[in-house]
Write an enzyme that holds these catalytic residues in place. Sequence first.
Site, PDB file in Angstrom:
ATOM      1  N   ARG A  74       5.629 -18.186   0.944  1.00 38.97           N
ATOM      2  CA  ARG A  74       4.268 -17.743   1.330  1.00 38.97           C
ATOM      3  C   ARG A  74       3.309 -18.349   0.124  1.00 38.97           C
ATOM      4  NH1 ARG A  74       7.293 -14.739   4.408  1.00 38.97           N
ATOM      5  NH2 ARG A  74       8.650 -15.034   2.725  1.00 38.97           N
ATOM      6  N   HIS A 152       1.289  -9.399  -9.544  1.00 41.20           N
ATOM      7  CA  HIS A 152       1.099 -10.289  -8.643  1.00 41.20           C
ATOM      8  C   HIS A 152      -0.272 -10.155  -8.046  1.00 41.20           C
ATOM      9  CE1 HIS A 152       1.887 -13.136  -5.572  1.00 41.20           C
ATOM     10  NE2 HIS A 152       3.145 -12.757  -4.948  1.00 41.20           N
TER      11      HIS A 152
HETATM   12  C1  NCD Z   1       6.962 -11.227  -3.288  1.00 39.26           C
HETATM   13  C2  NCD Z   1       6.984 -11.767  -4.669  1.00 39.26           C
HETATM   14  O1  NCD Z   1       7.502 -12.911  -4.837  1.00 39.26           O
HETATM   15  O2  NCD Z   1       6.937 -10.859  -5.462  1.00 39.26           O
HETATM   16  N1  NCD Z   1       6.699 -12.146  -2.343  1.00 39.26           N
HETATM   17  C3  NCD Z   1       5.733 -12.646  -2.213  1.00 39.26           C
HETATM   18  O3  NCD Z   1       4.792 -13.290  -2.882  1.00 39.26           O
HETATM   19  N2  NCD Z   1       5.154 -12.356  -0.908  1.00 39.26           N
HETATM   20  C4  NCD Z   1       7.988  -9.984  -2.838  1.00 39.26           C
HETATM   21  C5  NCD Z   1       9.351 -10.236  -2.997  1.00 39.26           C
HETATM   22  O4  NCD Z   1       9.863 -11.280  -3.391  1.00 39.26           O
HETATM   23  O5  NCD Z   1      10.161  -9.249  -2.637  1.00 39.26           O
END
Ligand code: NCD
Length: 325
Positions: A74, A152
Site C-alpha cells: 500500500r 509511520h
Molecule cells: C503497516 C506498516 O508497514 O507499518 N502497513 C502499512 O504501511 N499500511 C502495518 C503492518 O505492516 O502491519
Amino acid sequence: MPTESQSPYLPFGENKNASWYGKDILSVKQFNRADLEYIFGVAHEMRGMVERIGTFDLLKGKILANLFYEPSTRTSSSFTAAMERLGGSVIPINEVKYSSVTKGESLTDTVRTLECYADVIVLRHPETGSAAIAAKAAKKPVINAGDGIGEHPTQALLDTFTIMEELGRLDNLTVTMLGDLKYGRTVHSLARLLSLFKVKLNYVSPDILRMPKEVMDEVAAKGIPQAEYSTLEKVLPETDVLYVTRVQKERFEDPAEYEKVKGAYVIDPEIMKAAKQEMIVMHPLPRVTEISMDFDDDPRAAYFRQMEYGLYVRMALLAMVLGKA
Ligand code: NCD
C-alpha cells in the site's frame, strides 16, 4: 482544469515561501491541529480532483524516489499512484537487493545518489531513526514511510483523515487500539497524533505487546486519558474507532513468543454485535487473521476505504513539500 482562483489549495506556480516547501516529514510530532486542518483541506481537494478528472499536471516534471528496504504494498504503490496522478514520475527501488545496497552502500550514500535524480525521497527502512539520518544527509525532502518500530507519520495522517471523513470529528472520541502495540509503528504515530485532540485511548494487547512507555508518557503529558486491557470485551461497547493491528512477526527475536500471541484477537461479526452501530473498524493492513473476512461487508468495516483516503493524503503531502499546495 481549474484556475488558481477556483482553488485556495492548489496554486499553479511553485511557492517557495509555502510553509511546507522543502520540509521533511519524519514524525507526527511535527504537526499541530492547524497543520492537520490544512492537510485535510488539501487532501479533500485532491479527492475532488481525482474524482472529477483523474490525473492532472500539478507536479509535472517532478520525480519521486521510492526507496523501500522493507516490504510494502500500500505505502509504496499509493505514493507511486499519488505522484502519477499529479503528473509526476517515480524511480522505484522496492527491491533493494537489486540495488547497490547489496554491495554495501550506506543509507546516506544511497540517499545522496537518489537526490541527484529526484525531487523528493520516500524511505522505508527497518531501523528506528533511519529517516532522520537520511534527512540529515539529503538536501531534498525526505518522507518517512516507516522506520522500524519507530513511526509511520503518513499512515497516521491518513488514519486521522479517515476518521474525520467517516465520523466527521476527531474530538470526543473513544479510540481502541488492538493487537501488537509494542512493535506496530502505525499505532505509535497514531496515538501521538490523536493526543492533539480530545480523545480517550484504550490499548488492548497481550502483556508482551503493550504500548511502549515512551509513547504513553508523551500522550499522558498532553492530558489524554489512556487505559490498558488484555481483552476487548469491556471497552468494545464504548468504542468509536477500533484500530486493529497485525502481530508484527518479523520483529520478534524469538519465534516461540510469536506463536504464543499470533492469534490473540479475531474480530468477527459475532464479536461486533457488542459494538455501536455508529463506529468504524480500521486496520493499516496487511491483515493476517485478526479481522475475519466475514466482517468485510459490514458498513463499519472502514479498512478498504482507509486505503483510498491514503492516496489523497499522500498527494497532498507531495504537493506541499514540493511547493505546490
Ligand atoms: C503497516 C506498516 O508497514 O507499518 N502497513 C502499512 O504501511 N499500511 C502495518 C503492518 O505492516 O502491519
